[in-house]
Scaffold this active site. Structure first.
Site, mmCIF file in Angstrom:
data_model
loop_
_atom_site.group_PDB
_atom_site.id
_atom_site.type_symbol
_atom_site.label_atom_id
_atom_site.label_comp_id
_atom_site.label_asym_id
_atom_site.label_seq_id
_atom_site.Cartn_x
_atom_site.Cartn_y
_atom_site.Cartn_z
ATOM 1 N N ARG A 18 0.812 -1.222 0.000
ATOM 2 C CA ARG A 18 0.000 0.000 0.000
ATOM 3 C C ARG A 18 0.844 1.271 0.000
ATOM 4 N NH1 ARG A 18 -4.201 -1.026 4.776
ATOM 5 N NH2 ARG A 18 -2.615 -2.534 5.438
ATOM 6 N N GLY A 144 -8.772 -5.298 17.530
ATOM 7 C CA GLY A 144 -8.957 -6.379 18.478
ATOM 8 C C GLY A 144 -9.134 -5.813 19.879
ATOM 9 N N TYR A 352 28.303 32.296 -2.306
ATOM 10 C CA TYR A 352 28.536 30.857 -2.229
ATOM 11 C C TYR A 352 29.948 30.610 -1.719
ATOM 12 C CZ TYR A 352 29.696 26.091 -3.486
ATOM 13 O OH TYR A 352 30.119 24.793 -3.430
ATOM 14 N N ASN A 363 35.715 39.398 6.217
ATOM 15 C CA ASN A 363 34.451 39.898 5.683
ATOM 16 C C ASN A 363 34.349 39.505 4.212
ATOM 17 O OD1 ASN A 363 32.087 42.056 6.251
ATOM 18 N ND2 ASN A 363 32.819 42.242 4.150
ATOM 19 N N ALA A 366 29.137 40.866 -0.781
ATOM 20 C CA ALA A 366 27.978 40.331 -1.489
ATOM 21 C C ALA A 366 28.361 39.800 -2.865
ATOM 22 C CB ALA A 366 26.922 41.412 -1.628
ATOM 23 N N ASN A 372 35.050 26.432 -6.774
ATOM 24 C CA ASN A 372 35.739 25.267 -6.226
ATOM 25 C C ASN A 372 35.713 24.043 -7.128
ATOM 26 O OD1 ASN A 372 32.910 25.300 -5.714
ATOM 27 N ND2 ASN A 372 33.127 23.649 -4.231
#
Length: 463
Positions: A18, A144, A352, A363, A366, A372
């Site tokens: 199922r 049951g 990234y 630092n 942006a 890599n």
């Protein structure tokens, strides 16, 4: 007093048709962990020193997968599916080793709690030969019934066989059992198959034990402890229950959540005190978070370590191997993978960082990318303490940026930069005075030409 020995037998031979899946049912995950692995973990936590797994459908896959979750677990194959008692007896060799307690569980009941199993074991310690785990419900139809007299369990009556009085019973069979280890083989071997299906039912040992003058009792547990998974809808229900439990546990342990119902944990998520989690955060497996961390909204974290006082997000993704030191910050729309972010370092925006080491208090501007992967291999980027990487820079690995170095915005860095050096890696800027209006006019003319052609085509098409 001698500690009682315990063998847990987990029945995991069902096909799970199922589920409509090529994956064996007991390997479907709740909180990132296979169903049967939850059961194995609860057995261990309840003091079970030995584990036996009874497999059938997908036996090799099930055994290999669960081996990583339960070291020393013995595997037994139920070649034919002839009922639950027959399945338990597939582990005959393990039972024969001799244990004080035998726990019988199902590999598709991931919400079973160690406390419930411990209570069943206590029933054996108190002199019962069999302890049946049951639950109460105001809708007992189909289950049951556990028929009790004088504090003992006298029978498990299937719904179709109940008398009118028995049908009104709301105490129902959960399926899980604890059996006196000294009597387990004899009781199981006495189970017959004189029934419509010709199967050997584990529930028959209740009346067999009583016929031998042995004591049988029922232990009441919450329904979710014995909730079995048969389809995807029930899998989702189990996931929701598990998450609700874990959220409450986290809150009680000192973790703050502004909208707990939107936060999802993995089975092994570990979070320290005074950490705050904003809405819509997902934790995959392998996450460890320290104290006083702030995880902002819509972040996804997996396989990462985050030290005290760090900050993540919003909209951050930490992939396996991300390691944030104390006070580090990974901000909005940033991705970090297999990289160490040093103490106080900042990776704030649209960046990234992969296969890299970022030094203390560095630092990262942006839009910075550590390049890599060259299509074949991955190389590392090393950035020293207090280095400054200007916005929109590409760092082509393998490359090293020294401590205190400064990389100008828009640079493509392909060679190492020494400590305290200033690096420019961009083409010289060219300025053509008075050319902007001419360029705009040329673009406008091209736009007008295309519009005229389109209008002509439309007119021709409409006659």
């Amino acid at each position: 007093m001698r500690e009682r020995s315990c063998l847990s037998i987990i029945l995991a031979a069902g096909e799970g048709t199922r589920m409509k899946s090529d994956l064996p049912k007991v390997l479907h995950p709740v909180a990132g962990l296979p169903l049967a692995a939850h059961v194995l973990g609860a057995a261990r936590a309840a003091g079970s020193g030995a584990l036996a797994l009874v497999v059938g459908h997908g036996a090799e896959t099930v055994s290999e997968t669960l081996k990583t979750h339960a070291a020393g677990c013995r595997t037994f194959v139920q070649a034919e599916r002839l009922g639950t008692a027959h399945a338990v007896l597939a582990a005959r060799d393990a039972i024969a080793d001799g244990f004080d307690d035998i726990l019988v569980m199902f590999g598709d009941t991931p919400l079973i709690e160690a406390e419930a199993l411990a209570e069943a074991r206590q029933g054996l310690a108190d002199g019962a030969a069999v302890v049946v785990m049951g639950f109460r419900t105001d809708k007992p139809a189909g289950y049951g019934r556990l028929v009790e007299q004088g504090g003992e369990l006298v029978a498990i009556r299937e719904d179709r066989d109940c008398s009118a009085a028995e049908r009104a019973i709301t105490f129902c069979n959960g399926g899980l059992m604890a059996i006196d280890g000294a009597r387990a083989l004899a009781l199981l071997e006495a189970v017959g198959n004189d029934n419509a299906k010709g199967e050997y039912y584990l529930t028959d040992i209740v009346e067999i034990a009583r016929a031998q003058g042995l004591r049988v009792v029922a232990a009441e547990v919450a329904f979710e402890n014995v909730l079995g998974i048969n389809n995807r809808a029930e899998l989702a229900e189990a996931e929701a229950i598990w998450q609700t439990r874990r959220r409450r546990r986290m809150l009680l342990d000192g973790v703050s959540m502004t909208a707990p119902e939107t936060v999802f944990f993995a089975h092994d998520t570990a979070i320290g005190r005074d950490t705050a989690i904003e809405p819509h955060v997902v934790f995959g497996p392998g996450v460890q978070i320290g104290d006083r961390v702030r995880v902002r909204g819509f972040s996804h974290i997996e396989g990462a370590t985050i030290a005290d006082g760090a900050e993540v997000g919003p909209f951050a993704r930490l992939r396996p191997g991300a390691d944030l030191a104390e006070g580090a910050k990974v901000g909005n729309f940033c991705e970090v993978k297999a990289a160490e972010i040093g103490p106080g370092a900042k990776v704030n925006h649209l960046t990234y960082i992969g296969d890299a080491t970022i030094g203390a208090r560095a630092n990262i501007g942006a839009g910075t990318i550590t390049c890599n992967y060259n299509g074949f291999t991955k190389d590392r980027t090393e950035i020293g303490a207090e280095a400054f990487i200007g916005s929109n820079s590409s760092l082509v690995a393998p490359v090293s940026i020294g401590a205190g170095a400064y990389v100008a915005s828009g640079s493509v860095i392909v060679a190492d930069v020494p400590d305290d050096a200033l690096a420019f890696g961009r083409a010289p800027q060219t300025v053509k005075e008075g050319r902007a209006s001419k360029l705009k006019a040329r673009y406008q003319a091209e736009k007008d030409r295309r519009a005229a052609e389109k209008a002509a085509r439309n007119q021709a098409a409409t006659g």
